[in-house]
Write a protein that holds these residues in place. Structure first.
Motif, PDB file in Angstrom:
ATOM      1  N   LEU A  48       3.505 -10.518  -0.883  1.00 25.38           N
ATOM      2  CA  LEU A  48       2.829  -9.231  -0.716  1.00 25.38           C
ATOM      3  C   LEU A  48       1.357  -9.289  -1.106  1.00 25.38           C
ATOM      4  O   LEU A  48       0.489  -8.866  -0.356  1.00 25.38           O
ATOM      5  CB  LEU A  48       3.539  -8.150  -1.544  1.00 25.38           C
ATOM      6  N   ILE A  69       1.452  -2.751   1.945  1.00 26.26           N
ATOM      7  CA  ILE A  69       2.065  -3.203   0.691  1.00 26.26           C
ATOM      8  C   ILE A  69       2.942  -2.114   0.093  1.00 26.26           C
ATOM      9  O   ILE A  69       4.016  -2.396  -0.460  1.00 26.26           O
ATOM     10  CB  ILE A  69       0.983  -3.694  -0.298  1.00 26.26           C
ATOM     11  N   LEU A  70       2.537  -0.850   0.243  1.00 29.11           N
ATOM     12  CA  LEU A  70       3.359   0.208  -0.359  1.00 29.11           C
ATOM     13  C   LEU A  70       4.688   0.339   0.368  1.00 29.11           C
ATOM     14  O   LEU A  70       5.749   0.461  -0.248  1.00 29.11           O
ATOM     15  CB  LEU A  70       2.590   1.533  -0.340  1.00 29.11           C
ATOM     16  N   ASN A 111      -3.109  -1.143   2.288  1.00 30.68           N
ATOM     17  CA  ASN A 111      -2.366  -0.314   1.341  1.00 30.68           C
ATOM     18  C   ASN A 111      -1.038   0.119   1.923  1.00 30.68           C
ATOM     19  O   ASN A 111       0.005   0.065   1.271  1.00 30.68           O
ATOM     20  CB  ASN A 111      -3.176   0.928   0.975  1.00 30.68           C
ATOM     21  N   LEU A 155       6.812  -2.716  -0.466  1.00 26.38           N
ATOM     22  CA  LEU A 155       7.277  -2.728  -1.851  1.00 26.38           C
ATOM     23  C   LEU A 155       8.379  -1.701  -2.051  1.00 26.38           C
ATOM     24  O   LEU A 155       9.379  -1.970  -2.716  1.00 26.38           O
ATOM     25  CB  LEU A 155       6.128  -2.450  -2.820  1.00 26.38           C
ATOM     26  N   LEU A 156       8.217  -0.533  -1.450  1.00 29.93           N
ATOM     27  CA  LEU A 156       9.272   0.472  -1.582  1.00 29.93           C
ATOM     28  C   LEU A 156      10.581  -0.093  -1.022  1.00 29.93           C
ATOM     29  O   LEU A 156      11.645   0.023  -1.632  1.00 29.93           O
ATOM     30  CB  LEU A 156       8.874   1.748  -0.842  1.00 29.93           C
TER      31      LEU A 156
END
Lengths: 526, 548
Positions: free
Chosen positions: A162, A185-186, A182, A189-190
């Motif tokens: 990531l 990655i968000l 952004n 990651l979630l």
């Protein structure tokens, strides 16, 4: 053999660490060149190691884990350093090593600029050393994902990619790069955090994180409720990565903003981590939960196929200001839909098709992103309307080799028989035609029909793209006067992909022979 | 300790028993043999505190910087004194043979029911390591702040060295005493020993902001203590004991009409600890106090202060209020969810260009991290064996302590003048490579994303505690929070590598070298974080089993 596999992971890690050491000399220009050379050397060595791994692989037992290493790493939470390859992961490891090597070669000549925000570009240009460090770290994560056999390690490997990919997009990208990075990655990651919860649930109930032991147990010892919850959590996490409709919305932005090598690796490898996880974790470890959820996965896959193609058609329309990179990103949503459909059928045929389509998509889309990246470099934009002008960009006339390669990649992508794109999608649809017992046949036949419709739409938009980019009147006024044809370094980094696309199309048994026994093993347990 | 005295006198106060003669009952219970090795860690810190205070009187001004070294040496010595305690069975001291409230219960002996006021078991050792280690790092971090302030501003406006070190050591003593104490009276005293010097530490910076911060901290903290004392009074009345083990039994066998009193007492007691942990809704003091305090003190509060509160909360819940496990389990779970959400949203709302935004961001993020720390505690309420998930809290607290102090260290290194904003970090990588890399590593560890592998595993053990206890919803809330938190940590990290805004290129060369103490702090914390990332077992072993 296991030393080769470990070296495969350690080598790029050491390379990444080396970029922090002051060994490149004080002069920035020379240091950058040396760092990029290091990048090629390390990834080249990794590629050779992966070839050695493939050569040493016992092809008579592809369903066996080979080159295994199994030592305790964190006994407190029962995490073991467990590595191994079988017929499912070997092709993906070779593909990853190949693509990273080609990207490294490509970036040695053509390092992404990272569009400085106004001002003098020389001062603000990010250093090549940082690029190399992140690139090698990315390779570690990608290879580790396909090599580890412990759920927590799998999660760790999933997360390693990531940060490097974030910075590749945010620093070396173009356009709305930071918001795209952004979002990338968000979203992921979630997804992976939810996936971790699924892993922990399995670990809590089964008492181990070892994928092989869990696969051998084949879901025994896990109640159906546990299996469904765990399968749901894991499926959401992997579907974000894959990406499955409707969790795909990070992908087009990320691809549009990413530099060429970032796009190639994102499409060629990172998406495969999601589908690989489905095959490696979901099918064997929680078979009961998977059977319950498979029809939904299939439905999302079928919608994704049609949705991706329609989005591409809309982007390919004249006057729609469609970005070519964005278009290929949406086409990835469609192609990964086939992969997901194949997996959802839960049949050996479908899963084999999915794995084949995985590799094929990696090769073809990697090539497409290289080509589009090259066009973007030459024209300064990937906007289809600007490129094509009133009649078409006329690459056949102005840069015949690039035009030919683009047409080749496009027809491979639309699934022309004899090229790599054909077999995977055919087998995936075939799997959906006759899904595993316990799955609703009418539902899956419907999905198959939708997928068939998707292939038609795919053919339509790709041919439109070929028409608008490759054909046209070479004499018309073009945005760029002189268009360089294929450069040597481009030829070097693209030819292998084209050749392998042809090889996989003509000799599918090369891959299917490897994956078939392993898939049967994973589906059957024991 | 005081608890024993009260416990021995208990029957008189509660009136539950007829008056018994103190002299005849058992003389041995009043004459104690003290296990000096067991109490060495807090004792050494306390002695060092007094030594620093006395030395300060006789030391000429130009040698004042030796006080800092003396402090660091004392804390290091206290840390070393933990080593002999690690092997073998837990050592206990200050034991009372007949504990009021238990002696009359047939079949249970006083010591088995927890009649000791000081127990050096694994739980105590881990949190003592956190308290003393955190204080040591904070001391290293302070060395420069104190000397710098004293030399540049003169003693009137700067930090007075002797007092600063004395207060730091005193507070560390309390924080080290708390996890080992096993009766409520000792716990309250330890908590106050940890807190009262902290108020003064916050107020030491005499620029108005410090005083306001300290006042806010002081008023809210004292209120919490008062509430907690009331609660302890109720609990004592209902259970007849101050010893944690005895309270658990007393509450189980408490007469029906005392039940509401006991429950109210339990809640009020927990409020006091929740304040120290800065759990929502007792978190309002945090951002203002952290920005008003000298930076090392803020770092100290965020790690050691929080660790002390957490250990007290863990002891009170899992040992003393065990009979109410399901109630406080749920309460703590909700508290954890709210705390992490409020903390992370608060951090998210910080603007990066305002003064103090770096510290404010760390302050809010520490509130969010407190939420994660509470998750295993809540899980302990649901776990059948009770205390096993505590290991996850302890492991996470240790990891958090290292990386958070490291982050404070970098902030101190970058903004040696007050009021650093996050935007001041823009382009740090170009100016100070290693400092920037260290901060990136710390921030990613706080976020729990590789390459900060240790942060990732810290999150994994916390998640695991929640999933094992069946707290699926809390795990999902935490997952969302981890993503939210990643956003601001990542924005900050990205700032480090972004090109510096409009600075002339020549300014990079003007940067002064970092003072040795700061370099040592950063080197220590960064290498600890890297080593733990390679070998997470070193810290995660405390999460492996029961700590008691």
């Amino acid at each position: 053999m296991n030393a080769v596999l470990i070296a495969l992971l350690v080598l790029p890690l050491l390379g990444a660490a080396l970029t922090l050491a002051p060994v490149f000399g004080p002069d920035t220009g020379i240091a950058d060149r040396r760092a990029l050379r290091l990048n090629s050397v390390v990834t080249g060595a990794v590629f050779l190691l992966s070839i050695a791994l493939a050569a040493g692989f016992d092809r008579s037992r592809p369903d066996w884990m080979q080159a295994t290493t199994d030592v305790s790493w964190i006994p407190a939470i029962h995490v073991r350093f467990h590595l191994g390859v079988d017929g499912v992961s070997l092709p993906l490891i070779v593909l990853t090593a190949l693509l990273t090597f080609l990207c490294a070669l490509y970036s040695e000549k053509r390092l992404p600029d990272g569009e400085a925000r106004g001002g003098a570009p020389d001062v603000h240009r990010p250093s090549a050393k940082a690029f190399v460090g992140l690139f090698l770290l990315l390779e570690v994560g990608m290879l580790a994902t396909f090599a580890v056999l412990d759920l927590v390690l799998f999660f760790l490997a999933f997360e390693i990619v990531l940060i490097p990919m974030y910075f590749l997009i945010a620093r070396w990208g173009s356009g709305a790069k930071v918001p795209s990075a952004n979002r990338f990655i968000l979203y992921t990651l979630l997804g992976s955090a939810v996936m971790l919860l699924g892993f922990l649930l399995i670990g809590s109930k089964a008492g181990t994180f070892d994928m092989q032991a869990l696969a051998t147990a084949h879901g025994s010892g896990l109640s159906h409720t546990t299996q469904v919850i765990a399968a749901l959590a894991i499926m959401i996490g992997l579907a974000v990565k894959a990406p499955a409709w409707p969790l795909h919305s990070w992908l087009p932005d990320a691809h549009t903003a990413a530099p060429t090598v970032g796009s190639v690796l994102l499409a060629g490898v990172l998406l495969k981590m999601g589908t690989y996880g489905l095959v490696r974790v979901l099918l064997p470890i929680v078979p009961g939960g998977t059977t319950t959820l498979a029809p939904y996965l299939g439905a999302f896959a079928a919608v994704g196929i049609v949705y991706g193609s329609l989005a591409c058609l809309a982007l390919a329309r004249p006057g729609s200001k469609g970005d070519l990179k964005r278009l290929i990103a949406y086409s990835s949503v469609g192609h990964m839909g086939f992969v997901l459909l194949g997996i959802a059928s839960l049949t050996p045929v479908g899963v084999n098709g999915a794995l084949f389509a995985n590799i094929a998509h990696g090769l073809i889309t990697g090539l497409l992103f290289f080509l589009v990246g090259a066009l973007k470099d030459r024209y300064g934009t990937a906007d289809l309307d600007t490129l094509s002008g009133s009649t078409g960009a006329a690459l056949y006339g102005r840069a015949p080799r690039i035009g030919a390669l683009l047409a080749f990649a496009a027809v491979a992508s639309l699934g022309l028989p004899g090229l790599a794109g054909f077999w995977g999608e055919l087998l995936a649809m075939f799997g959906a035609f006759d899904p595993a017992g316990g799955l609703s046949r009418p539902a899956f036949v419907t999905y198959m029909v939708l997928a068939g419709l998707g292939t038609l739409l795919t053919a339509a938009y790709l041919l439109i793209v070929v028409k608008r980019v490759c054909m046209g009147d070479p004499k018309q006024p073009a945005p760029v006067a002189e268009l360089a044809d294929l450069r040597p370094y481009e030829a070097v980094s693209w030819t292998p992909l084209a050749a392998l696309t042809l090889l996989a199309g003509l000799w599918p048994a090369l891959l299917l022979g490897l994956s078939d026994p392993a898939v049967k093993h994973l589906l059957g347990g024991g | 300790m005081l608890g024993d005295r009260l416990a021995a006198l208990g029957p008189h106060f509660t009136g539950q028993h007829t008056v018994t003669s103190l002299a005849v009952a058992n003389p041995g219970s009043l004459i104690q043999s003290v296990d000096w090795v067991a109490i060495a860690p807090p004792l050494i810190a306390a002695v060092a505190a007094l030594a620093v205070l006395v030395t300060d009187l006789f030391l000429p001004g130009r040698h004042k910087k030796w006080l800092g070294r003396l402090t660091a040496a004392g804390l290091a010595l206290a840390l070393i004194s933990l080593l002999p305690l690690t092997g073998g069975s837990p050592r206990a001291t200050f034991c009372a043979q007949n504990v009021a409230g238990v002696t009359d219960t047939p079949g249970i002996s006083g010591s088995a029911a927890g009649g000791c006021s000081y127990v050096a078991d694994h739980f105590a050792l881990v949190f003592q390591l956190l308290a003393l280690g955190g204080a040591l790092i904070a001391a290293l971090l302070s060395a420069h702040t104190v000397d710098d302030a004293a030399s540049t501003n003169g003693s009137a406006a700067g930090l007075p060295g002797g007092e600063y070190w004395f207060l730091l050591l005193s507070s560390a003593t309390g924080a080290a005493l708390l996890p080992a104490s096993r009766d409520l009276a000792t716990m309250v005293i330890a908590l106050e020993v940890a807190s009262l010097p902290a108020f003064a530490l916050v107020a030491l910076r005499r620029d108005g902001r410090g005083a306001e911060a300290a006042l806010k901290f002081f008023v809210s903290s004292v209120t919490a203590t008062a509430v907690m004392l009331l609660g302890i009074g109720f609990v004592y009345a209902a259970s007849g004991s101050l010893h944690l083990g005895a309270i658990a039994q007393g509450l189980e066998h408490a007469p029906g009409q005392l039940k509401p009193l006991a429950e109210a007492g339990a809640v009020l007691t927990l409020v006091g600890f929740a304040f120290k942990v800065a759990a929502v809704p007792f978190h309002f003091w945090v951002p203002d106090t952290y920005t008003g305090a000298p930076l090392p003190v803020a770092g100290y509060l965020s790690v050691v202060g929080k660790g002390a509160g957490l250990s007290g909360l863990a002891l009170a819940t899992t040992v003393a209020f065990r009979p109410y496990a399901h109630t406080w389990g749920l309460v703590l779970a909700v508290l954890a969810a709210v705390t992490m959400t409020v903390g992370n949203v608060g951090a998210l709302r910080q603007r990066f260009d305002t003064r103090y935004s770096a510290v404010r961001l760390l302050a809010w993020s520490s509130v969010g991290q407190a939420g994660y720390l509470l998750v295993p505690l809540a899980a302990a309420g649901y776990a059948p064996t009770g205390s096993d998930p505590l290991g996850a809290t302890a492991a996470y607290a240790l990891i958090y302590g290292v990386v958070n102090l490291g982050a404070f260290g970098v902030v101190a290194a970058v903004g040696r003048r007050a009021g650093t904003s996050v935007d001041d970090f823009r382009g740090l990588f170009a100016r100070r490579r290693w400092t920037a890399l260290a901060l990136a590593f710390f921030l990613l560890s706080l976020a729990g994303l590789p390459p900060g592998v240790i942060g990732l595993f810290g999150k994994v053990v916390v998640f695991r505690a929640a999933v094992d206890a069946g707290l699926g919803w809390l795990a999902v809330v935490m997952a969302v929070n981890v993503v939210v938190a990643l956003y601001y940590y990542l924005l900050w990290t990205a700032r480090l590598f972004a090109p510096a805004a409009d600075e002339p290129a020549g300014e990079a060369a003007v940067e002064r070298r970092l003072p040795v103490s700061l370099t040592a702090t950063l080197g220590l914390t960064a290498s600890a974080a890297v080593v733990l990332s390679v070998a997470p077992q070193l810290v995660l072993q405390v999460a492996g089993g029961s700590l008691f």
